[in-house]
Design an enzyme around this catalytic site. Sequence first.
Site, PDB file in Angstrom:
ATOM      1  N   ASP A  88       0.868  -1.172   0.000  1.00 35.32           N
ATOM      2  CA  ASP A  88       0.000   0.000   0.000  1.00 35.32           C
ATOM      3  C   ASP A  88       0.906   1.224   0.000  1.00 35.32           C
ATOM      4  OD1 ASP A  88      -2.134  -1.718   0.306  1.00 35.32           O
ATOM      5  OD2 ASP A  88      -2.835  -0.862   2.202  1.00 35.32           O
ATOM      6  N   HIS A 145       4.968  -7.361   0.187  1.00 36.84           N
ATOM      7  CA  HIS A 145       4.618  -8.660  -0.380  1.00 36.84           C
ATOM      8  C   HIS A 145       5.281  -8.843  -1.747  1.00 36.84           C
ATOM      9  CE1 HIS A 145       1.276  -9.609   2.568  1.00 36.84           C
ATOM     10  NE2 HIS A 145       1.568  -8.338   2.847  1.00 36.84           N
ATOM     11  N   SER A 248       8.745   3.594   4.919  1.00 41.14           N
ATOM     12  CA  SER A 248       9.804   4.038   4.030  1.00 41.14           C
ATOM     13  C   SER A 248       9.430   3.811   2.577  1.00 41.14           C
ATOM     14  CB  SER A 248      11.113   3.338   4.385  1.00 41.14           C
ATOM     15  OG  SER A 248      12.190   3.943   3.727  1.00 41.14           O
TER      16      SER A 248
END
Length: 288
Positions: A88, A145, A248
């Site tokens: 995200d 992921h 980050s």
Amino acid sequence: MSDRLAVLPQYLLPKQRLTLFMGRLAGARAGSLTTAVIRWFIARYGVDMSEAENPDPAAYASFNEFFTRPLRAGARPLAQADFICPVDGAISQFGAIERDQIFQAKGHRYTTTALLGGDRELATHFDHGHFATLYLSPRDYHRIHMPCAGRLTRMIHVPGELFSVNPTTARGVPGLFARNERVVCVFDGEHGPFVMVLVGATIVGSMATVWHGVVNSPRPGMIRDWRYPEGQVVLGQGEEMGRFLLGSTVVMLFPQDCLRFNAEWAPEKAIRLGEKMGDLFSCTPQAV
């Protein structure tokens, strides 16, 4: 105020000490005080806790537990695509690598060799390839992921600076992502090699992978390189590969002519884990 002036105080800050201190605070278990800080953070940054596996702020013993909270089942369905968004966040930049030059922001480029800790042999696999730089803001889900299935071959920890990685800093600090501390994860996929680089930043307490745990604690002043035998670490598309303890940026590299990006992608566009990132173009697989 220009971006260069805006980031000037960051050159003066004791970033390493500040990050170490904040990392310790984030890991502290302080009961009701921890819960109060978490509630403040949720309100300050607009965190959507309905997507969390456990939406109760009081359920998290430390701020780090809250920050790396898992999503509830089904919150991020995977698109039918060869490559999916691994996080995200928001798209910082993406596109073609011009020989070995990666576009950071207007007036700023850096090399794949610098990003990969000076390993030119590894970097040559991505000459004229493609890159994507994805920024995770404080409000985002902070697990990372796999964009596609892959077999881990190497992991490299590159020590460095700890500048912020927000858009203003990306415009104001030359070679930002090749200057900051980072963890380079090298995979072989069906389409050939690809790299996921987890970039540290100010107050990012640590970076962790699912196969190693926390990589950058303590922070030695030398590059460390791990090699993995074939089949030791194999991850499927959408599986978790790592996480940031405070957020980050992730930079990904792909070989030449392998990836056709989603036509809807654009710099600064918000993205979500599992959305379509692109499809396989055509390339000859080559192992790293």
